[in-house]
Design a protein around this motif. Structure first.
Motif, PDB file in Angstrom:
ATOM      1  N   ALA A 125     -45.854 -44.350  -5.727  1.00 22.75           N
ATOM      2  CA  ALA A 125     -46.578 -43.557  -7.011  1.00 22.75           C
ATOM      3  C   ALA A 125     -46.223 -42.157  -6.968  1.00 22.75           C
ATOM      4  N   THR A 126     -46.313 -41.464  -5.792  1.00 24.24           N
ATOM      5  CA  THR A 126     -45.777 -40.309  -5.647  1.00 24.24           C
ATOM      6  C   THR A 126     -44.317 -39.808  -6.203  1.00 24.24           C
ATOM      7  N   ALA A 127     -43.597 -40.604  -5.789  1.00 18.99           N
ATOM      8  CA  ALA A 127     -42.259 -40.524  -6.213  1.00 18.99           C
ATOM      9  C   ALA A 127     -42.045 -40.741  -7.752  1.00 18.99           C
ATOM     10  N   ALA A 128     -42.737 -41.611  -8.368  1.00 20.46           N
ATOM     11  CA  ALA A 128     -42.701 -41.855  -9.677  1.00 20.46           C
ATOM     12  C   ALA A 128     -43.547 -40.742 -10.545  1.00 20.46           C
ATOM     13  N   LEU A 129     -44.386 -40.234  -9.910  1.00 19.47           N
ATOM     14  CA  LEU A 129     -45.043 -38.998 -10.519  1.00 19.47           C
ATOM     15  C   LEU A 129     -44.117 -37.775 -10.482  1.00 19.47           C
ATOM     16  N   LEU A 130     -43.248 -37.692  -9.313  1.00 16.06           N
ATOM     17  CA  LEU A 130     -42.370 -36.474  -9.332  1.00 16.06           C
ATOM     18  C   LEU A 130     -41.197 -36.704 -10.588  1.00 16.06           C
ATOM     19  N   VAL A 131     -40.853 -37.815 -10.733  1.00 12.07           N
ATOM     20  CA  VAL A 131     -39.779 -38.177 -11.742  1.00 12.07           C
ATOM     21  C   VAL A 131     -40.354 -37.951 -12.919  1.00 12.07           C
ATOM     22  N   MET A 132     -41.602 -38.309 -13.372  1.00 12.67           N
ATOM     23  CA  MET A 132     -42.300 -37.966 -14.462  1.00 12.67           C
ATOM     24  C   MET A 132     -42.403 -36.571 -14.917  1.00 12.67           C
ATOM     25  N   ARG A 133     -42.707 -35.685 -13.807  1.00  9.75           N
ATOM     26  CA  ARG A 133     -42.910 -34.698 -14.168  1.00  9.75           C
ATOM     27  C   ARG A 133     -41.707 -33.704 -14.330  1.00  9.75           C
ATOM     28  N   LEU A 134     -40.573 -34.223 -13.712  1.00 12.46           N
ATOM     29  CA  LEU A 134     -39.432 -33.666 -14.079  1.00 12.46           C
ATOM     30  C   LEU A 134     -38.933 -33.836 -15.429  1.00 12.46           C
ATOM     31  N   LEU A 135     -39.323 -35.008 -15.797  1.00 17.55           N
ATOM     32  CA  LEU A 135     -39.134 -35.386 -17.528  1.00 17.55           C
ATOM     33  C   LEU A 135     -39.872 -34.596 -18.371  1.00 17.55           C
ATOM     34  N   ASP A 136     -41.160 -34.388 -17.894  1.00 19.46           N
ATOM     35  CA  ASP A 136     -42.110 -33.525 -18.465  1.00 19.46           C
ATOM     36  C   ASP A 136     -41.539 -32.302 -18.974  1.00 19.46           C
ATOM     37  N   LEU A 137     -41.150 -31.624 -17.666  1.00 20.10           N
ATOM     38  CA  LEU A 137     -40.868 -30.432 -17.792  1.00 20.10           C
ATOM     39  C   LEU A 137     -39.432 -30.067 -18.699  1.00 20.10           C
ATOM     40  N   HIS A 138     -38.575 -30.985 -18.687  1.00 21.46           N
ATOM     41  CA  HIS A 138     -37.392 -30.881 -19.423  1.00 21.46           C
ATOM     42  C   HIS A 138     -37.681 -31.359 -21.055  1.00 21.46           C
TER      43      HIS A 138
END
Length: 319
Positions: A125-138
Motif C-alpha cells: 500500500a505504501t509503494a502504491a501510494l508513492l507511485v500515485m503521489r508521483l503521478l499526482d505531482l506530474h
C-alpha cells in the motif's frame, strides 16, 4: 489516585496531540483572518460569486474525490471488488486526515486503513501510494501548465513543451522493465524493497494508462475549478489564476503543509499568482489575499462535505 489521574491525562494528551495542535492552529487562524480581513468581508467576497457557481465548483471538487477513489479501486481490483462505497469512505477519510494533520502526517493513514479494511500489506500500500503521489505531482504541474500556455497566447513552442511534459510518464513507465532488472544486482535486503515497490506499480501498460488518465482527470478538474473560482474573485490575468491554483495545491503536497493548510495554502496561492504575472500592487495583493483565503475555505468545505457523504453512504463497518 492523583498520580494515576495525571498519567491518564498525559496519555490522553499524547494520543490527541496532533488534533490539539490542529485545533489551536485553526482557532489562531480564524482570529488572524478577523484582524487582517474581517470574517464578514471575506464571506461577502465569497457570496458575491453567486450560489450557482459556488455549488458547481463544490460539486466538481467533490467529484474529484470519487475519481480518486476509482483510481484506487482500479489499482487494487481484486482486494476492493464489490466494496467501492467502503473504499470511498476510506479515500475521503484519508484525504481529510491529510488536509487537517500537519507535515503530511495524514499520509500514513492510507496504508494503515488499507491494511485494516482490505488486509493489504503495508509495504504494498505504501509503494502504491508513492507511485500515485508521483503521478499526482506530474498531473498537477501539467494542469497548471495550461495557464502558462494561455499566458503565451497558445504559442506553438510553449504548447509543444507542455505536450512533451504531459506525455512524459508514458516512456518512463516503458523503461520500468529494464530498470527493475537492475535490482537483481542489489543486496537481497534492497532487492526485497524493490520487489515491494514493483508490487505497487500498475501491473500492465493498460492499467498504468487508466491510473494516469484518472490522475490527469482528477487534477485537471481541480486546478481548472480553482483557477475559475480565483478568476471570479478578480484574480487576473487568467494565467495568474492557474498559477494560484498550482501554488495552493503544491503547498498541500509538500512536507511544509500546515494543519488544515491554514496559512500555507493561501500563501501558496498568492505566491503562484505573482509568479504567473499577477499585479503586485497593495490593492491587488489585498484582493488576491482575500481570494486565496476563500479558495482555501472552498477546498476545506469540499473535503468535509465529501467525507460526510461518504460516511453516510458507506457500510456501517468501522474503519
Amino acid at each position: 489516585m492523583k498520580s494515576n489521574q495525571d498519567a491518564s491525562q498525559e496519555r490522553w494528551f499524547h494520543r490527541n496531540r496532533m488534533w490539539l495542535v490542529t485545533a489551536a492552529t485553526l482557532i489562531a487562524y480564524v482570529a488572524f483572518l478577523e484582524v487582517a480581513f474581517g470574517i464578514r468581508a471575506l464571506a461577502s467576497e465569497l457570496s458575491a460569486i453567486g450560489i450557482a457557481p459556488l455549488l458547481t465548483a463544490l460539486i466538481l471538487l467533490v467529484a474529484t474525490y470519487v475519481v480518486r477513489c476509482w483510481r484506487v479501486a482500479d489499482y487494487f481490483p481484486r482486494e476492493t471488488e464489490g466494496r467501492f462505497r467502503r473504499l470511498l469512505r476510506l479515500t475521503l477519510v484519508h484525504n481529510l486526515l491529510n488536509i487537517m494533520l500537519p507535515l503530511r502526517s495524514g499520509e500514513a493513514s492510507f496504508p494503515l486503513l488499507m491494511r485494516s479494511e482490505f488486509g493489504m500489506p503495508l509495504a504494498r500500500a505504501t509503494a502504491a501510494l508513492l507511485v500515485m503521489r508521483l503521478l499526482d505531482l506530474h498531473a498537477l504541474l501539467a494542469a497548471a501548465g495550461i495557464g502558462l500556455v494561455i499566458g503565451k497566447d497558445w504559442a506553438l513552442p510553449a504548447l509543444l513543451l507542455w505536450l512533451a511534459f504531459l506525455l512524459a510518464p508514458i516512456p518512463i513507465f516503458a523503461l520500468k522493465g529494464p530498470i527493475l532488472k537492475l535490482s537483481a544486482r542489489l543486496p537481497k535486503r534492497l532487492q526485497t524493497l524493490v520487489d515491494e515497490i514493483e508490487n505497487g506499480l500498475p501491473a500492465s501498460p493498460v492499467a498504468f494508462l487508466r491510473a494516469w488518465g484518472a490522475t490527469l482527470l482528477n487534477w485537471g478538474v481541480k486546478v481548472v475549478v480553482l483557477a475559475w473560482v480565483l478568476r471570479l474573485m478578480d484574480v487576473a490575468p487568467i494565467a495568474a489564476s492557474f498559477g494560484g491554483a498550482l501554488g495552493g495545491e503544491l503547498s498541500s503536497v509538500l512536507p511544509v503543509h500546515a494543519p488544515g493548510g491554514v496559512g500555507t495554502y493561501p500563501a501558496g496561492i498568492v505566491a503562484g499568482t505573482l509568479s504567473f504575472g499577477a499585479d503586485a500592487s497593495s490593492a491587488a495583493l489585498a484582493q488576491i489575499g482575500k481570494a486565496a483565503v476563500n479558495a482555501h475555505l472552498l477546498i476545506l468545505i469540499s473535503a468535509f462535505v465529501g467525507t460526510g457523504l461518504a460516511v453516510l453512504i458507506a457500510p456501517s463497518k468501522k474503519l
